[in-house]
Structure formats: C-alpha cells, structure tokens
Design an enzyme around this catalytic site. Structure first.
Site, PDB file in Angstrom:
ATOM      1  N   LYS A  83      38.540  35.911  45.847  1.00  0.00           N
ATOM      2  CA  LYS A  83      38.573  36.100  44.388  1.00  0.00           C
ATOM      3  C   LYS A  83      39.497  35.090  43.701  1.00  0.00           C
ATOM      4  O   LYS A  83      39.397  34.904  42.492  1.00  0.00           O
ATOM      5  CB  LYS A  83      38.943  37.532  44.016  1.00  0.00           C
ATOM      6  CG  LYS A  83      40.402  37.867  44.085  1.00  0.00           C
ATOM      7  CD  LYS A  83      40.649  39.164  43.355  1.00  0.00           C
ATOM      8  CE  LYS A  83      42.116  39.514  43.437  1.00  0.00           C
ATOM      9  NZ  LYS A  83      42.443  40.729  42.714  1.00  0.00           N
ATOM     10  N   ASP A  84      40.358  34.434  44.453  1.00  0.00           N
ATOM     11  CA  ASP A  84      41.214  33.390  43.880  1.00  0.00           C
ATOM     12  C   ASP A  84      40.581  32.002  43.983  1.00  0.00           C
ATOM     13  O   ASP A  84      41.188  31.014  43.570  1.00  0.00           O
ATOM     14  CB  ASP A  84      42.575  33.374  44.588  1.00  0.00           C
ATOM     15  CG  ASP A  84      43.346  34.676  44.377  1.00  0.00           C
ATOM     16  OD1 ASP A  84      43.138  35.326  43.334  1.00  0.00           O
ATOM     17  OD2 ASP A  84      44.145  35.040  45.250  1.00  0.00           O
ATOM     18  N   ARG A 131      40.371  40.915  33.462  1.00  0.00           N
ATOM     19  CA  ARG A 131      39.333  41.897  33.820  1.00  0.00           C
ATOM     20  C   ARG A 131      39.911  43.315  33.814  1.00  0.00           C
ATOM     21  O   ARG A 131      39.340  44.237  33.233  1.00  0.00           O
ATOM     22  CB  ARG A 131      38.767  41.567  35.211  1.00  0.00           C
ATOM     23  CG  ARG A 131      37.808  42.619  35.769  1.00  0.00           C
ATOM     24  CD  ARG A 131      37.391  42.264  37.197  1.00  0.00           C
ATOM     25  NE  ARG A 131      38.559  42.153  38.074  1.00  0.00           N
ATOM     26  CZ  ARG A 131      39.127  43.166  38.713  1.00  0.00           C
ATOM     27  NH1 ARG A 131      38.627  44.381  38.612  1.00  0.00           N
ATOM     28  NH2 ARG A 131      40.199  42.988  39.473  1.00  0.00           N
ATOM     29  N   ARG A 132      41.067  43.487  34.449  1.00  0.00           N
ATOM     30  CA  ARG A 132      41.671  44.826  34.497  1.00  0.00           C
ATOM     31  C   ARG A 132      42.084  45.272  33.094  1.00  0.00           C
ATOM     32  O   ARG A 132      41.923  46.439  32.734  1.00  0.00           O
ATOM     33  CB  ARG A 132      42.865  44.827  35.456  1.00  0.00           C
ATOM     34  CG  ARG A 132      42.421  44.703  36.916  1.00  0.00           C
ATOM     35  CD  ARG A 132      43.578  44.437  37.869  1.00  0.00           C
ATOM     36  NE  ARG A 132      43.130  44.350  39.261  1.00  0.00           N
ATOM     37  CZ  ARG A 132      43.779  43.698  40.220  1.00  0.00           C
ATOM     38  NH1 ARG A 132      44.918  43.071  39.945  1.00  0.00           N
ATOM     39  NH2 ARG A 132      43.309  43.664  41.451  1.00  0.00           N
ATOM     40  N   ARG A 149      53.138  39.960  36.624  1.00  0.00           N
ATOM     41  CA  ARG A 149      52.787  38.891  37.557  1.00  0.00           C
ATOM     42  C   ARG A 149      53.634  38.985  38.817  1.00  0.00           C
ATOM     43  O   ARG A 149      54.473  39.847  38.963  1.00  0.00           O
ATOM     44  CB  ARG A 149      52.956  37.511  36.883  1.00  0.00           C
ATOM     45  CG  ARG A 149      51.800  37.146  35.967  1.00  0.00           C
ATOM     46  CD  ARG A 149      51.463  35.670  36.076  1.00  0.00           C
ATOM     47  NE  ARG A 149      51.228  35.290  37.455  1.00  0.00           N
ATOM     48  CZ  ARG A 149      51.389  34.052  37.934  1.00  0.00           C
ATOM     49  NH1 ARG A 149      51.798  33.090  37.144  1.00  0.00           N
ATOM     50  NH2 ARG A 149      51.135  33.783  39.187  1.00  0.00           N
ATOM     51  N   ARG A 155      55.314  43.168  42.289  1.00  0.00           N
ATOM     52  CA  ARG A 155      54.705  44.053  41.288  1.00  0.00           C
ATOM     53  C   ARG A 155      55.049  45.518  41.563  1.00  0.00           C
ATOM     54  O   ARG A 155      55.345  46.275  40.635  1.00  0.00           O
ATOM     55  CB  ARG A 155      53.184  43.857  41.280  1.00  0.00           C
ATOM     56  CG  ARG A 155      52.797  42.457  40.814  1.00  0.00           C
ATOM     57  CD  ARG A 155      51.311  42.339  40.598  1.00  0.00           C
ATOM     58  NE  ARG A 155      50.827  41.005  40.967  1.00  0.00           N
ATOM     59  CZ  ARG A 155      49.583  40.586  40.763  1.00  0.00           C
ATOM     60  NH1 ARG A 155      48.706  41.383  40.205  1.00  0.00           N
ATOM     61  NH2 ARG A 155      49.216  39.375  41.118  1.00  0.00           N
ATOM     62  N   CYS A 242      38.472  31.793  34.820  1.00  0.00           N
ATOM     63  CA  CYS A 242      39.295  32.992  34.975  1.00  0.00           C
ATOM     64  C   CYS A 242      39.979  33.332  33.661  1.00  0.00           C
ATOM     65  O   CYS A 242      40.849  34.184  33.603  1.00  0.00           O
ATOM     66  CB  CYS A 242      40.309  32.830  36.098  1.00  0.00           C
ATOM     67  SG  CYS A 242      41.650  31.737  35.702  1.00  0.00           S
TER      68      CYS A 242
HETATM   69  N1  LIG Z   1      45.382  37.578  42.500  1.00  0.00           N
HETATM   70  C1  LIG Z   1      46.148  37.964  43.644  1.00  0.00           C
HETATM   71  C2  LIG Z   1      45.317  38.587  44.701  1.00  0.00           C
HETATM   72  N2  LIG Z   1      44.344  37.889  45.309  1.00  0.00           N
HETATM   73  C3  LIG Z   1      43.717  38.721  46.198  1.00  0.00           C
HETATM   74  C4  LIG Z   1      44.331  39.951  46.125  1.00  0.00           C
HETATM   75  C5  LIG Z   1      43.951  41.138  46.896  1.00  0.00           C
HETATM   76  C6  LIG Z   1      43.142  40.903  48.152  1.00  0.00           C
HETATM   77  C7  LIG Z   1      41.693  40.595  47.927  1.00  0.00           C
HETATM   78  O1  LIG Z   1      41.104  40.877  46.876  1.00  0.00           O
HETATM   79  O2  LIG Z   1      41.084  40.051  48.879  1.00  0.00           O
HETATM   80  C8  LIG Z   1      45.366  39.873  45.192  1.00  0.00           C
HETATM   81  C9  LIG Z   1      46.315  40.915  44.792  1.00  0.00           C
HETATM   82  C10 LIG Z   1      45.767  41.908  43.799  1.00  0.00           C
HETATM   83  O3  LIG Z   1      44.890  41.575  42.977  1.00  0.00           O
HETATM   84  O4  LIG Z   1      46.223  43.054  43.821  1.00  0.00           O
END
Ligand SMILES: NCc1[nH]cc(CCC(=O)O)c1CC(=O)O
Length: 306
Positions: A83-84, A131-132, A149, A155, A242
């Site tokens: 997702k990153d 998104r959240r 962040r 967090r 994003c």
């Molecule tokens: N942006 C940070 C990030 N990138 C991936 C995850 C969680 C693990 C995943 O989705 O594979 C997280 C932390 C979160 O959003 O809580």
C-alpha cells in the site's frame, strides 16, 4: 547465472524490518543454500515526521533510497508494504512477487471505547490517512479528526499518552508486530474499505536482472496478485495519487474477482462507492471498470487538481 546471495534493502522501522526478515526466511525456505542479507537504510519518508506525506511528495519518498541502492548494486531487492508503493513504479523496476495477504482490515484502537459507535460526540480520533479521514467523516461527521504520523509504535504511544480518544491503524501491521491485542474492532468492508494493496507485502527488484527475478517469483501468491492488481489498476485509473482518499477491496471467489471501490472527500464527508465482478484474468480491466463507475458518479470533482 543464478545468484548465491541476495541482499534486501529495507527501511529500519520495526514493521519494515519484520517484513524484510519474513521475506528473507521465505527466500531461504524456497531456495536452500541461498544466502540472504539485510541492508537497512533510512528514507526521506522516515525522516519527515512533521508534515503529512501528501504535502511533501507522496509515497515514492519511502522507495527512492531503496531503489538507488538497487541501481548502484548495493542491494538486489527491496521489501515494501504494497500500500506504500505508488500505482506506477519508477522505470526499470518491477514487482516480481506479492506475498499472501494478511488481514486487510483497519483496526479501531482505543483504551476507553469499544468501537466507532461507542465514541462520544466530538471525540478526538487520530489518523493522517486521507482515506481513513474521509471514511470517518462519512460514518461519523461529528468526530474531531486529528493528525497522527510516525511508525506504529509512535502512534500507539501518542494514544496512550492521552492525545486521542481513538486511533486507526492497519490490522496487518499490528499483527506482524505482535500487537494484535490492541485491536478493539475491525473496520472492514462493506462500510469501510482498506487502501489498495493493504496487508500485502511486495518485493521490488530491477527489471534487468532475470536470474534474480526468477528466484523472487517463487514467493508470488496468485490470488493475492490478482486481487491487488485489480485494486491498484482502479487506483491508477483514478489518478494513482495518495493525495486523494481512495479505498479498494478485491475478493477472489470461485466465480472470479469482486472489486469494491470508494473515493471520498474529507471536507464534505461524501463517499462515492462502486463495485463490479470480473474474470480472474481480467483484474486490470475490472479495476478500470470500477474507476469508470466512480467517475460516472462524479469522482472527478473529488480528484480536483490532479
Ligand atoms: N503507511 C504505513 C503502513 N504501511 C503499511 C502498514 C500496515 C501493513 C500493511 O498494510 O501491509 C502501515 C501502518 C498502518 O497503516 O497502520
């Protein structure tokens, strides 16, 4: 010639290291005799803690240094949370493997409240994900949304220090770090959609290294790949940025793929939703189709400026 050693470029956060070690273990299991080493490094995305990622250049910030290490021959692969990874990779790089997905739901985390519905009027909820924020606005317009962040541990620390009544994190990250007991509730489809590719670990490598790619491809999970291809194609068709709240969730069934998509607007709390089914070999077409359905509802106005 088949390499006898692979070096993994990884960020240094606890989650990134867990994921890189997981890939290392899977590679050693798939290829007995292969040596796998870690090359931990800091990225711009890790250094910038005070501004939202959307304002400083986006997700690519987490990849750049790792890609340079591969380009310069200091590492052979990089491990990322999918997702990153931006919808479009830098030229010369591919994703030879996407590992089996963990729980893609988000987690509602609070020390005082059982779930979203239990939060009092105007409660302080921490998340810097657009998104959240959009989903929270849409489901609970009264909430006081605050930036949050840092890596997962940071967090949780800010929640425990009393800065928030609740925060939202990915279930997958908490589970990988052994923090699953912090999950009070799952925020999941159909009301809540994860980020495209959430909970999947991806391997990135240079497209001009066929012997390395062949070793890495052993870790690819077909069902996860189909699902995230559909989700990422939808995101890309929407502009792949994003800086826009986009959610996507694809389920693989015997009948094929079922993709749900959402675009939100943080300011108004409006959420547009669409879904469609398609054949398992048509993931990208399905993704574009759901994006078109969102555009037909006026998604372009939500994507303004991109
Ligand atoms: N942006 C940070 C990030 N990138 C991936 C995850 C969680 C693990 C995943 O989705 O594979 C997280 C932390 C979160 O959003 O809580």
């Amino acid at each position: 010639m088949t390499p006898s050693i692979l070096r993994i470029a990884t960020r240094k956060s606890a989650l990134a290291l867990w994921q890189a070690e997981h890939v290392a273990a899977e590679l050693r299991a798939a290829h007995p005799g292969l040596t796998v080493e870690m090359v931990p490094m800091t990225t711009r995305g890790d250094e910038i803690q005070d501004r939202s990622l959307a304002t400083v250049g986006g997700k690519g910030l987490f990849l750049k240094e790792l890609e340079i290490a591969m380009q310069e021959g200091r590492a052979d692969l990089a491990v990322h949370s999918l997702k990153d990874v931006p919808a479009e990779l830098e030229p010369g790089f591919v994703l030879p493997a996407v590992l089996p997905r963990a729980d893609a739901a988000d987690a509602f985390i609070s020390n005082d409240y059982a779930d979203l519905a239990a939060l009092p009027l105007g409660a302080r909820v921490g998340t810097s994900s657009l998104r959240r924020q959009a989903l929270l606005r849409g489901l609970r317009p009264d909430l006081n949304l605050l930036d949050l962040r840092g890596n997962v541990g940071t967090r949780l620390g800010k929640l425990d220090a009393g800065h928030y009544d609740a925060i939202v994190l990915a279930c997958a990250g908490l589970e990988r770090l052994g923090l699953a007991e912090r999950i009070r509730g799952r925020l999941a489809a159909p009301d809540w959609l994860p980020a495209p590719g959430q909970a999947a670990i991806a391997i990135e490598a240079r497209s001009d290294q066929p012997a390395t790619l062949a070793l890495l491809a052993a870790l690819d999970d077909e069902h996860t790949r189909m699902a995230v291809d559909a989700e990422r194609a939808m995101n890309q068709a929407l502009g792949g940025s994003c800086t826009v709240p986009v959610g996507a969730w694809c389920v693989v069934t015997e009948r094929g793929l079922h993709l749900s998509g959402m675009v939100g607007d943080v300011a108004s709390g409006r959420l547009l939703r669409a879904e469609a089914e398609g054949h398992s070999d048509q993931a990208e077409t399905l993704g574009r189709q759901v994006a078109e359905a969102l555009f037909a509802q006026g998604a372009a106005a939500f994507l303004g400026g991109h």
